[in-house]
Enzyme design. Structure first.
Site, short mmCIF file in Angstrom:
data_model
loop_
_atom_site.label_atom_id
_atom_site.label_comp_id
_atom_site.label_asym_id
_atom_site.label_seq_id
_atom_site.Cartn_x
_atom_site.Cartn_y
_atom_site.Cartn_z
N SER A 144 0.80 -1.22 0.00
CA SER A 144 0.00 0.00 0.00
C SER A 144 0.84 1.28 0.00
O SER A 144 1.64 1.49 -0.90
CB SER A 144 -0.93 -0.09 1.20
OG SER A 144 -1.85 0.93 1.21
N ASP A 150 -2.94 6.21 -3.22
CA ASP A 150 -1.78 5.62 -2.55
C ASP A 150 -1.20 4.53 -3.47
O ASP A 150 -1.65 4.34 -4.60
CB ASP A 150 -2.14 5.10 -1.15
CG ASP A 150 -2.96 3.83 -1.19
OD1 ASP A 150 -3.57 3.55 -2.24
OD2 ASP A 150 -3.00 3.10 -0.19
N ARG A 158 -3.35 5.12 20.59
CA ARG A 158 -3.61 3.70 20.31
C ARG A 158 -2.39 3.08 19.63
O ARG A 158 -1.63 3.78 18.94
CB ARG A 158 -4.85 3.52 19.42
CG ARG A 158 -4.75 4.22 18.09
CD ARG A 158 -5.92 3.89 17.19
NE ARG A 158 -5.73 2.61 16.52
CZ ARG A 158 -4.98 2.45 15.42
NH1 ARG A 158 -4.34 3.45 14.87
NH2 ARG A 158 -4.87 1.26 14.88
N SER A 177 -0.52 1.15 16.78
CA SER A 177 -0.77 0.92 15.36
C SER A 177 -0.94 -0.57 15.11
O SER A 177 -0.30 -1.39 15.77
CB SER A 177 0.41 1.45 14.55
OG SER A 177 0.41 0.85 13.27
N THR A 202 -0.33 -1.67 12.01
CA THR A 202 0.48 -1.96 10.82
C THR A 202 1.95 -1.59 10.99
O THR A 202 2.77 -1.97 10.18
CB THR A 202 -0.05 -1.16 9.60
OG1 THR A 202 0.03 0.23 9.90
CG2 THR A 202 -1.48 -1.53 9.26
N ARG A 239 0.31 5.50 18.01
CA ARG A 239 -0.10 6.75 17.35
C ARG A 239 -0.83 7.66 18.35
O ARG A 239 -1.63 7.18 19.16
CB ARG A 239 -1.05 6.47 16.19
CG ARG A 239 -0.42 5.68 15.07
CD ARG A 239 -1.26 5.78 13.79
NE ARG A 239 -0.96 4.68 12.90
CZ ARG A 239 0.11 4.60 12.12
NH1 ARG A 239 1.01 5.55 12.14
NH2 ARG A 239 0.29 3.55 11.33
P1 NG1 Z 1 -2.71 1.69 11.90
O1 NG1 Z 1 -1.27 1.51 11.56
O2 NG1 Z 1 -3.34 0.58 12.72
O3 NG1 Z 1 -2.95 3.06 12.45
C1 NG1 Z 1 -3.25 2.34 9.35
C2 NG1 Z 1 -4.28 3.43 9.23
C3 NG1 Z 1 -5.65 2.78 9.22
C4 NG1 Z 1 -5.77 1.72 8.13
C5 NG1 Z 1 -4.59 0.76 8.21
C6 NG1 Z 1 -4.55 -0.25 7.09
C7 NG1 Z 1 -4.28 5.68 10.20
C8 NG1 Z 1 -4.14 6.52 11.40
N1 NG1 Z 1 -4.22 4.36 10.36
O4 NG1 Z 1 -3.52 1.63 10.53
O5 NG1 Z 1 -6.62 3.76 9.08
O6 NG1 Z 1 -5.90 2.31 6.86
O7 NG1 Z 1 -3.35 1.47 8.25
O8 NG1 Z 1 -3.94 0.22 5.94
O9 NG1 Z 1 -4.43 6.22 9.09
ZN ZN Z 2 -3.56 1.16 0.03
#
Ligand code: NG1
Ligand code: ZN
Length: 543
Positions: A68, A282, A496, A498, A500, A505
Site C-alpha cells: 500500500s 496511494d 492507540r 498501530s 500496521t 499513534r
Molecule cells: P494503523 O497503523 O493501525 O494506524 C493504518 C491506518 C488505518 C488503516 C490501516 C490499514 C491511520 C491513522 N491508520 O492503521 O486507518 O488504513 O493502516 O492500511 O491512518
Molecule cells: Zn492502500
C-alpha cells in the site's frame, strides 16, 4: 479420503525457509514488512489461501501482494474472502500460526492441524486469484506464492500487476458469475467498462468538468488510470502526475495520499492554479485524498471525512427524491480519527457509528445499514448497499433521481475502498450539484489536528476501549491524557497502538493549529515517558 500432499509440501517448503529471527503477524493489512524477508510467508499464504478456498466449498479466494502506502522496500500480502471482503478475522490467527512455524516439518504439522481443527474436506478443489502492485520484490514473492499453490494443487489465476480494488472486484465477480448476485464481468476490462459507463451516464448533459490532476504515488494506480483514459473518451479528462513506475525508490516517495494526509500539504511535485482541484492515490490505489487551491492559491485538503459527507448527503438526497426515504436508511461509519467537525455535522443529520481503526471494522458496521457510507479520514472507504436496498432501487418507479442512484451504485466498488472509483464518484456528485472544491469544502470546517508516531519498547502494552478512544493500559495513562486535554478548549486526543507499524499513534485536535500541535506533542511526550525507555531518544519537539 484425500490426504495432504505431505512430501511435496515439505520439499517445496524447504525451498522457502522461514527467517529464524522474525515473528510474522497477520495484522490489519495482512502481513507487511520488508519485502525481502517475506518469501516463506508467501509460500505459506499460497497454501493457506487454498485451504480457505476448500473450506468455503471451492469458492475463489484472492491474494494481493502489496504494501500500500509503505515505502518501496516494504511489501506485504493479504487474503480476500469470496465476496471481495477482507479475510474473516478468525483466520488471521491461522495465517499467523502457519507463517511462524519454524521449519518445514512444523509447517506441515500446522497445516494438518488447521485442516483438522476447521474440518476441511481436502477433496474439494481450491481456487485462488492473485495480483501484485509494482514493487520490485513483487515478482519473486509471486513465484513463492505460486510454489505454495502448486504444492497443494490449487487452481489459480494470475491477475497480473493491478490495483488492490481490482483484485477485490475480480474475486467478487468470479464468485458471483452467472448468479442473481452477479457483480459484473470477471475481467479488468469488465471493471473498467462497468465503472466508466456509470460515470459517463452521471456526467451526461452536465458541463464537462475541468481536467482532473491525479497524483498516482508512482504506483500501480498510474497503470489503471491510464487504462481508464481509453474508456472515458472526451467526457472527462485526467492528467496523471507521479506516474513513474521505473525510477527506483519513487513509489510513495514525497507523493501519494498518505503523504498529503500526514503532512497536510501538496506533494512538492504538484502546483495548483487558483481554483484547481486534484487528488492523490496511494501505492495500491485504494486510498484517495482530494485537495484544491483557493482563489489565493492556498492549499485545502478534502479528506475521507469530506468525501463521506459529500457522498452520504448526496445519496440521502437521491433516496428522498426517489420516494424511498421511508424504506432506505443511510448511515455513516467513522473511526476515532474522523475530524470532530465532520462527526458533528454528520450526526446532526444521520446515524453515525464509531468503530475501531481498520477497514474490516468499518465494512462490517456498514453492512448493518440499508446504505452504509464509510471512509477512514485517510481516504480509504466505500459505500455498501444492502441486497434489499438494491432490490428496492432496481424495482422502484423510474425517475431521474432513481436513475442517478442506480448509476451511483455502479460507479462504486462496493468490495473495498477504490481510489479511482471514489474519484469518479466525487466528480460525478460535484458535477450533479455544480459544486466546486470551495462549495464542497464549505459543508463544515475541519478542526486543526495532528497525528504523531511514538516509538515505544512494547506497543502491545497499550490497550484501548470505546472504539480505541480511551486507553485502559498502561494504567493511569488515560487520566494523564485527560488532564492535558482539559487545558484546551474543544480539545480531543487519543492514543492507540498501530496495527500496521511498530509504533503508538497519538492524535489530537483543538481550536487552533498551534494548540493541536502542542496537545499532540505533549501527549506524545507523555506516552514516550511512560513507555519509551532511553531518555536520550526522546524527540526534541516533545514538550
Ligand atoms: P494503523 O497503523 O493501525 O494506524 C493504518 C491506518 C488505518 C488503516 C490501516 C490499514 C491511520 C491513522 N491508520 O492503521 O486507518 O488504513 O493502516 O492500511 O491512518
Ligand atoms: Zn492502500
Amino acid at each position: 479420503m484425500t490426504m495432504l500432499p505431505v512430501k511435496d509440501l515439505q520439499e517445496r517448503s524447504d525451498r522457502h525457509p522461514k527467517p529464524s529471527d522474525i515473528k510474522f503477524q497477520y495484522g490489519t493489512a495482512g502481513f507487511r514488512t520488508l519485502g525481502k524477508t517475506l518469501d516463506s510467508v508467501l509460500f505459506r499464504v499460497g497454501v493457506l489461501a487454498a485451504l480457505r478456498s476448500k473450506k468455503l466449498d471451492g469458492k475463489t479466494i484472492g491474494v494481493m501482494v502489496t504494501a500500500s502506502h509503505n515505502p518501496e522496500p516494504d511489501n506485504g500480502v493479504k487474503l480476500v474472502d469470496p465476496r471481495g471482503e477482507m479475510l474473516e478475522s478468525s483466520w488471521e490467527a491461522h495465517a499467523t500460526a502457519l507463517a511462524n512455524a519454524p521449519n518445514s516439518v512444523a509447517f506441515v504439522a500446522a497445516v494438518d492441524e488447521l485442516v483438522k481443527a476447521t474440518k476441511i474436506d481436502l477433496s474439494i478443489p481450491a481456487r485462488v486469484v492473485y495480483a501484485r502492485d509494482t514493487r520490485p520484490t513483487g515478482p519473486q514473492l509471486i513465484a513463492a506464492l505460486k510454489d505454495g499453490l502448486e504444492a497443494i494443487k490449487a487452481e489459480y489465476r494470475d491477475a497480473g500487476v493491478t490495483t488492490t480494488p481490482v483484485l477485490h472486484y475480480l474475486v467478487r465477480t468470479i464468485n458471483t458469475k452467472g448468479t442473481k448476485d452477479s457483480y459484473g464481468k470477471d475481467t479488468e476490462e469488465g471493471y473498467l467498462t462497468k465503472l466508466s459507463d456509470a460515470f459517463k451516464k452521471l456526467l451526461a448533459g452536465k458541463p464537462t468538468p475541468p481536467p482532473l490532476l491525479i497524483d498516482c504515488a508512482n504506483g500501480v494506480g498510474a497503470l489503471m488510470a491510464e487504462r481508464f483514459k481509453g474508456y472515458l473518451g472526451d467526457i472527462f479528462n485526467i492528467n496523471l502526475v507521479n506516474a513513474d513506475l521505473h525510477t527506483p525508490g519513487a513509489l510513495n516517495n514525497s507523493c501519494g495520499a498518505d503523504f498529503v494526509k500526514v503532512n497536510q500539504k501538496l506533494p512538492p511535485s504538484i502546483t495548483l492554479q487558483p481554483g484547481q482541484r486534484a487528488c492523490s492515490l496511494d501505492g495500491d490505489a485504494d486510498r484517495l485524498m482530494y485537495y484544491y487551491a483557493d482563489e489565493r492559491g492556498q492549499f485545502h485538503m478534502l479528506d475521507g471525512d469530506k468525501i463521506t459527507t459529500l457522498v452520504a448527503s448526496y445519496i440521502v438526497e437521491l433516496v428522498k427524491a426517489s420516494g424511498l426515504d421511508e424504506q432506505i436508511k443511510v448511515g455513516v461509519i467513522q473511526t476515532a480519527y474522523a475530524n470532530g467537525s465532520s462527526t458533528k455535522y454528520l450526526s446532526e443529520r444521520l446515524p453515525v457509528k464509531c468503530v475501531p481503526t481498520g477497514v474490516k471494522h468499518l465494512h462490517h458496521a456498514a453492512e448493518q445499514y440499508d446504505v452504509g457510507v464509510y471512509f477512514e479520514a485517510n481516504g480509504h472507504g466505500t459505500v455498501l448497499f444492502s441486497p434489499a436496498a438494491q432490490e428496492l432501487i432496481s424495482s422502484h418507479k423510474p425517475s431521474t433521481a432513481l436513475t442517478n442512484l442506480k448509476n451511483i451504485i455502479d460507479v462504486i466498488n462496493q468490495t473495498v475502498g477504490d481510489a479511482l472509483s471514489d474519484a469518479f464518484l466525487v466528480e460525478a456528485i460535484l458535477a450533479q450539484k455544480s459544486f466546486s472544491g470551495v462549495e464542497w469544502d464549505s459543508l463544515y470546517c475541519d478542526l486543526p489536528n495532528r497525528l504523531v508516531k511514538v516509538v515505544v519498547s512494547d506497543r502491545n502494552a497499550f490497550k484501548t476501549e470505546d472504539a480505541e478512544r480511551r486507553l485502559v493500559s498502561p494504567p493511569s495513562l488515560q487520566a494523564k491524557v485527560d488532564e492535558l486535554v482539559r487545558k484546551y478548549e474543544g480539545g480531543r486526543s487519543f492514543v492507540r497502538p498501530s496495527g500496521t507499524e511498530d509504533v503508538v499513534r497519538v492524535y489530537a485536535e483543538a481550536a487552533t493549529r498551534a494548540e493541536a500541535d502542542e496537545l499532540a506533542f505533549s501527549v506524545a511526550g507523555l506516552v514516550y515517558d511512560e513507555a519509551g525507555g532511553d531518555p536520550s531518544q526522546r524527540p526534541k519537539e516533545f514538550l
